[in-house]
Design a protein around this motif. Structure first.
Motif, mmCIF file in Angstrom:
data_model
loop_
_atom_site.group_PDB
_atom_site.id
_atom_site.type_symbol
_atom_site.label_atom_id
_atom_site.label_comp_id
_atom_site.label_asym_id
_atom_site.label_seq_id
_atom_site.Cartn_x
_atom_site.Cartn_y
_atom_site.Cartn_z
ATOM 1 N N PRO A 135 0.826 -1.213 0.000
ATOM 2 C CA PRO A 135 0.000 0.000 0.000
ATOM 3 C C PRO A 135 0.857 1.259 0.000
ATOM 4 N N TYR A 136 0.307 2.315 -0.591
ATOM 5 C CA TYR A 136 1.027 3.581 -0.622
ATOM 6 C C TYR A 136 0.054 4.727 -0.392
ATOM 7 N N MET A 137 0.620 5.885 -0.085
ATOM 8 C CA MET A 137 -0.161 7.112 0.094
ATOM 9 C C MET A 137 0.680 8.283 -0.402
ATOM 10 N N PRO A 138 0.070 9.420 -0.687
ATOM 11 C CA PRO A 138 0.845 10.593 -1.116
ATOM 12 C C PRO A 138 1.807 11.040 -0.027
ATOM 13 N N GLY A 139 2.977 11.548 -0.419
ATOM 14 C CA GLY A 139 3.970 12.005 0.541
ATOM 15 C C GLY A 139 4.154 13.503 0.506
ATOM 16 N N ASN A 140 4.899 14.030 1.469
ATOM 17 C CA ASN A 140 5.188 15.464 1.526
ATOM 18 C C ASN A 140 6.447 15.828 0.749
ATOM 19 N N HIS A 141 7.500 15.061 0.936
ATOM 20 C CA HIS A 141 8.774 15.369 0.294
ATOM 21 C C HIS A 141 9.051 14.458 -0.896
ATOM 22 N N VAL A 142 8.229 13.427 -1.043
ATOM 23 C CA VAL A 142 8.296 12.528 -2.198
ATOM 24 C C VAL A 142 6.873 12.336 -2.705
ATOM 25 N N ASP A 143 6.741 11.741 -3.890
ATOM 26 C CA ASP A 143 5.400 11.560 -4.460
ATOM 27 C C ASP A 143 4.595 10.479 -3.748
ATOM 28 N N LEU A 144 5.253 9.335 -3.460
ATOM 29 C CA LEU A 144 4.547 8.210 -2.850
ATOM 30 C C LEU A 144 5.302 7.711 -1.630
ATOM 31 N N VAL A 145 4.544 7.299 -0.607
ATOM 32 C CA VAL A 145 5.121 6.711 0.601
ATOM 33 C C VAL A 145 4.517 5.322 0.794
ATOM 34 N N PHE A 146 5.389 4.314 0.862
ATOM 35 C CA PHE A 146 4.978 2.941 1.146
ATOM 36 C C PHE A 146 5.367 2.617 2.584
ATOM 37 N N VAL A 147 4.436 2.060 3.352
ATOM 38 C CA VAL A 147 4.729 1.673 4.732
ATOM 39 C C VAL A 147 4.682 0.157 4.823
ATOM 40 N N ASN A 148 5.820 -0.423 5.222
ATOM 41 C CA ASN A 148 5.980 -1.873 5.386
ATOM 42 C C ASN A 148 5.568 -2.662 4.135
ATOM 43 N N PRO A 149 6.060 -2.259 2.967
ATOM 44 C CA PRO A 149 5.772 -3.037 1.763
ATOM 45 C C PRO A 149 6.681 -4.261 1.700
ATOM 46 N N THR A 150 6.416 -5.132 0.748
ATOM 47 C CA THR A 150 7.328 -6.232 0.443
ATOM 48 C C THR A 150 8.384 -5.713 -0.524
ATOM 49 N N LEU A 151 9.641 -5.897 -0.164
ATOM 50 C CA LEU A 151 10.756 -5.420 -0.984
ATOM 51 C C LEU A 151 11.532 -6.617 -1.513
ATOM 52 N N SER A 152 11.857 -6.590 -2.798
ATOM 53 C CA SER A 152 12.611 -7.683 -3.401
ATOM 54 C C SER A 152 13.530 -7.138 -4.475
ATOM 55 N N THR A 153 14.382 -8.009 -4.996
ATOM 56 C CA THR A 153 15.336 -7.610 -6.029
ATOM 57 C C THR A 153 14.623 -7.053 -7.253
ATOM 58 N N GLY A 154 15.097 -5.916 -7.747
ATOM 59 C CA GLY A 154 14.527 -5.316 -8.950
ATOM 60 C C GLY A 154 15.471 -5.433 -10.130
ATOM 61 N N GLU A 155 14.951 -5.196 -11.319
ATOM 62 C CA GLU A 155 15.751 -5.325 -12.539
ATOM 63 C C GLU A 155 15.843 -4.015 -13.323
ATOM 64 N N TRP A 156 15.236 -2.940 -12.810
ATOM 65 C CA TRP A 156 15.188 -1.704 -13.584
ATOM 66 C C TRP A 156 16.573 -1.074 -13.695
ATOM 67 N N GLU A 157 16.989 -0.762 -14.928
ATOM 68 C CA GLU A 157 18.196 0.038 -15.161
ATOM 69 C C GLU A 157 17.791 1.495 -14.997
ATOM 70 N N PRO A 158 18.171 2.137 -13.917
ATOM 71 C CA PRO A 158 17.575 3.433 -13.573
ATOM 72 C C PRO A 158 17.953 4.566 -14.515
ATOM 73 N N THR A 159 17.028 5.486 -14.667
ATOM 74 C CA THR A 159 17.252 6.762 -15.334
ATOM 75 C C THR A 159 17.160 7.836 -14.254
ATOM 76 N N LEU A 160 18.280 8.484 -13.964
ATOM 77 C CA LEU A 160 18.335 9.409 -12.841
ATOM 78 C C LEU A 160 18.400 10.858 -13.312
ATOM 79 N N ARG A 161 17.805 11.719 -12.516
ATOM 80 C CA ARG A 161 17.882 13.167 -12.776
ATOM 81 C C ARG A 161 19.133 13.691 -12.088
ATOM 82 N N VAL A 162 19.985 14.366 -12.866
ATOM 83 C CA VAL A 162 21.278 14.828 -12.360
ATOM 84 C C VAL A 162 21.362 16.344 -12.481
ATOM 85 N N LEU A 163 21.805 16.975 -11.412
ATOM 86 C CA LEU A 163 21.983 18.424 -11.375
ATOM 87 C C LEU A 163 23.445 18.739 -11.095
#
Length: 697
Positions: A135-163
């Motif tokens: 489950p998730y809900m809107p966050g203040n400093h981020v878009d989404l907040v997940f509380v006690n989700p199931t976390l597992s290995t991901g495969e996404w090759e990230p695209t990051l915003r760089v300043l």
């Protein structure tokens, strides 16, 4: 009301913080990053109980030393087979206090010095990329907040915003005169702007019409806008040239002088500059930045880790080498540069702002052109270590090794616990150089010699047999000699109980696959990881290091190199020089170019077959060692030792670690001269000496 989601993301930053008051005060684990749809997230484990381990038979004495503690059952054991129990705490501070108390009491602890946020990532084998279900809900400093989700290995090759940021300061007062902000276009519009401090006494009546320059009447308003703009741009990574030791440090200092918070994080906590320091064992910790949900990666530091070498690491020099362009203002000395910039600030503020903006832009383009940021993310994904420590050798090695230990139900010792003896291990073998000029020299090289030795002979902390320590009740006794490998230094290793060989096998196969795909970034990262293992096992900063391990690796290296030399001698070939993993062998002067290559390839194939047979017959192991035929030098020069006046030339010794060669190509032509370790390529000799030596050669 919360909703359910199953999403892929990338963990940019993880940490543990405290929330609640009184009896409700508790620790929370937070993973912050970006999802593959561009939204930002926080995944929280609430509550979170940081923990470490003690031996089960030490539990009561540990409770007495701590005045009581909470314990949780564990099915894990130490490396020597002793069962352990987990001590759990309500805060990281309590954990650190307890660990120090037990250290002073002489009670052995395990994993008490790990970053408290890392064990959950290690256990879930999350290497940056993560799969989040819950489950998730809107966050203040981020878009989404997940509380006690199931976390597992991901495969996404990230695209990051760089300043990329750069500041210009008044050398007289330290006041920030301008800040440039240049971003990539990932997950938002490209930013390309300068925040400029307008001095009415200097710039009166001169309005700046450029849209990319935003003027401010005082430093406080400029800094307030800078904090706001960074949060609006919302980068995952902040970079710049020497950005940590200068730009971030100065920004924090100036914010504090105005009573402003460095509030650029994806949390309520302000960002903090952390000065460089030395740990208790003398290991230097570079200055860093703590910024929840973002990472600050210094472009200057990243250049040091890449495959390309530069004559110097000034931004202008690196930009010229990589991009073919340089800064808008160059000067011979720092004083001249500062004087030029102050003159620009006062007389040509647009040119001053353009200089500032160009510096940020150059850094971003250098990281893109060299692939250094991609290298850093790739290393993070391969190892699991956070982005900010992706290029550290010891933490990266330990993260990988401890992950493999946890898979086997083992815990790692706290640094300094169950320590192997440390000391200087022997170096690589040197076969005495035969000085002078030679023709038709074949060059052979053992492919990744030290990793290959670890793979072949099972050199590994877990497999090391420490017979002097004895074995606790229930531990596996030492195997008989035919079930163990004895290294040249006398260290013994189990053949059936190791981690490093399987890790190296995995990296080796992955590197070969990356080469087939022509993925140079992945291939380079795999190579660097594998080659770092030997150095780590000899470093006092690594909990698994020990002289028996490092000495076993270099001992086998010497053993193999001298074995190979003897094979050439038995074939009546002269070995002119050898160093660690390379051999230079003189072939017949009668052979032509194609025949030389065929001869070298035939020799190499024969020696590899003989080596595999030798390892099988003498150690009952499969050889992972591979000799490669690298090249032919039509002419090869080994210098004499310098300062040997009065000694007959025939008696002067050859100089190791330096030579020059003229490569012979298969079609009979010559390649450009190659010079290694001689004055012509050393930065501590003059250009005149370099030119003279190159001309002579």
């Amino acid at each position: 009301m919360s909703e359910e989601a199953s999403v892929n993301g990338f963990v940019v930053h993880s940490y543990v913080y405290m929330t609640g008051r009184g009896a409700d005060r508790r620790a929370v684990l937070a993973l912050l990053g970006r999802l593959d749809d561009g939204r930002t997230f926080a995944a929280m484990r609430d509550p979170f109980r940081p923990s470490f381990f003690v031996r089960l038979n030490d539990l009561e004495v540990a409770r007495e030393a701590l005045g009581g503690c909470d314990a949780a059952r564990s099915d894990r054991t130490t490396m020597d087979g002793a069962p352990v129990i987990a001590l759990t705490f309500t805060s990281v501070g309590d954990l650190r206090t307890a660990a120090e108390s037990l250290r002073r009491a002489g009670i052995r602890t395990y994993e008490a010095d790990l970053n408290a946020a890392e064990p959950p990532l290690i256990d879930a084998q999350i290497h940056g990329s993560v799969r989040i279900d819950g489950p998730y809900m809107p966050g203040n400093h981020v878009d989404l907040v997940f509380v006690n989700p199931t976390l597992s290995t991901g495969e996404w090759e990230p695209t990051l915003r760089v300043l990329s940021i750069d500041i210009e300061t008044d050398p007289r007062s330290g006041i920030i005169l301008a800040v440039s902000l240049v971003s990539n276009a990932n997950w938002g519009d490209r930013v390309n702007e300068v925040l400029f401090l307008r001095d009415e006494a200097v710039h009166s009546g001169r309005a700046l019409s450029e849209e990319w320059i935003v003027e401010y009447a005082n430093e406080r308003s400029l800094l307030d806008a800078l904090v706001r703009r960074i949060k609006e741009i919302d980068p995952d990574v902040i970079t710049g040239w020497n950005v940590i030791d200068f730009d971030i440090m100065m920004i924090e200092r100036r914010l504090q002088s105005h009573g402003l918070a460095f509030a650029i994080a994806r949390s309520r906590e302000p960002a903090r500059f952390l000065a460089s320091s030395r740990s208790g064992d003398g290991v230097r910790q570079n200055a860093a930045v703590s910024c929840h949900g973002r990472q600050v990666l210094d472009g200057l530091r990243l250049v040091r880790y890449g495959p390309e070498n530069f004559t110097d690491r000034k931004l202008g020099s690196v930009a010229q080498a990589v991009l073919g362009e340089t800064k808008t203002v160059e000067a011979e000395t720092s004083a001249e540069k500062l004087a030029t910039l102050i003159a620009l600030y006062e007389g040509d503020p647009v040119a001053f702002c353009d200089y500032c903006r160009k510096d940020s832009d150059l850094v971003l383009r250098i990281l893109d052109a060299t692939g250094l940021l991609a290298l850093t993310v790739k290393r993070c994904r391969l190892i699991g270590i956070p982005l900010s420590r992706a290029w550290t050798s010891i933490p990266a090695f330990e993260f990988l090794y401890i992950e493999a230990m946890h898979e086997r139900g083992l815990v790692a010792p706290t640094l300094g616990v169950d320590r192997l003896p440390l000391g200087d291990a022997p170096g690589g073998a040197i076969i005495k150089p035969q000085p002078g000029l030679a023709r038709n020299v074949l060059v052979f090289d053992f492919k990744s010699l030290y990793p290959s030795i670890m793979r072949t002979f099972g050199i590994d902390p877990l497999g090391y047999i420490d017979t002097e320590e004895g074995y606790p009740e229930g531990a596996t006794p030492p195997p008989p000699d035919d079930e163990a490998v004895t290294a040249p230094n006398g260290a013994r290793f189990r053949k059936d109980r190791s981690i490093l060989p399987s890790l190296l096998d995995r990296f080796w196969e992955s590197r070969d696959e990356a080469k087939r795909r022509k993925d140079e970034i992945a291939s380079y990262v795999y190579k660097i990881i594998m080659n770092s293992f030997y150095g780590v096992l000899g470093s006092p900063g690594c909990r698994f290091a020990g002289n028996p391990l490092a000495g076993a690796i270099t001992g086998f290296g010497q053993y193999i190199l001298f074995w190979a030399r003897q094979q050439f001698v038995d074939r009546e070939l002269e070995v002119l020089y050898g160093d660690t993993d390379s051999l230079f062998v003189r072939a017949s002067g009668e052979l032509e170019s194609e025949a030389l290559f065929e001869f070298g390839e035939k020799l190499c194939s024969e020696l590899n077959a003989r080596l595999a047979q030798f390892i099988s017959e003498n150690f009952a192991l499969e050889s992972r060692l591979e000799l490669e035929f690298e090249k032919v030098y039509a002419r090869f020069y080994l210098p004499h030792v310098r300062h040997s006046g009065g000694v007959a030339l025939s008696e002067v010794r050859g100089r190791a670690k330096g030579y020059a060669g003229s490569p012979l190509l298969r079609d009979g032509s010559r390649g450009p001269a190659e010079i290694k370790g001689m004055e012509a390529i050393r930065s501590d000799w003059t250009d005149a000496a370099s030119t003279l030596q190159r001309t002579l050669l």
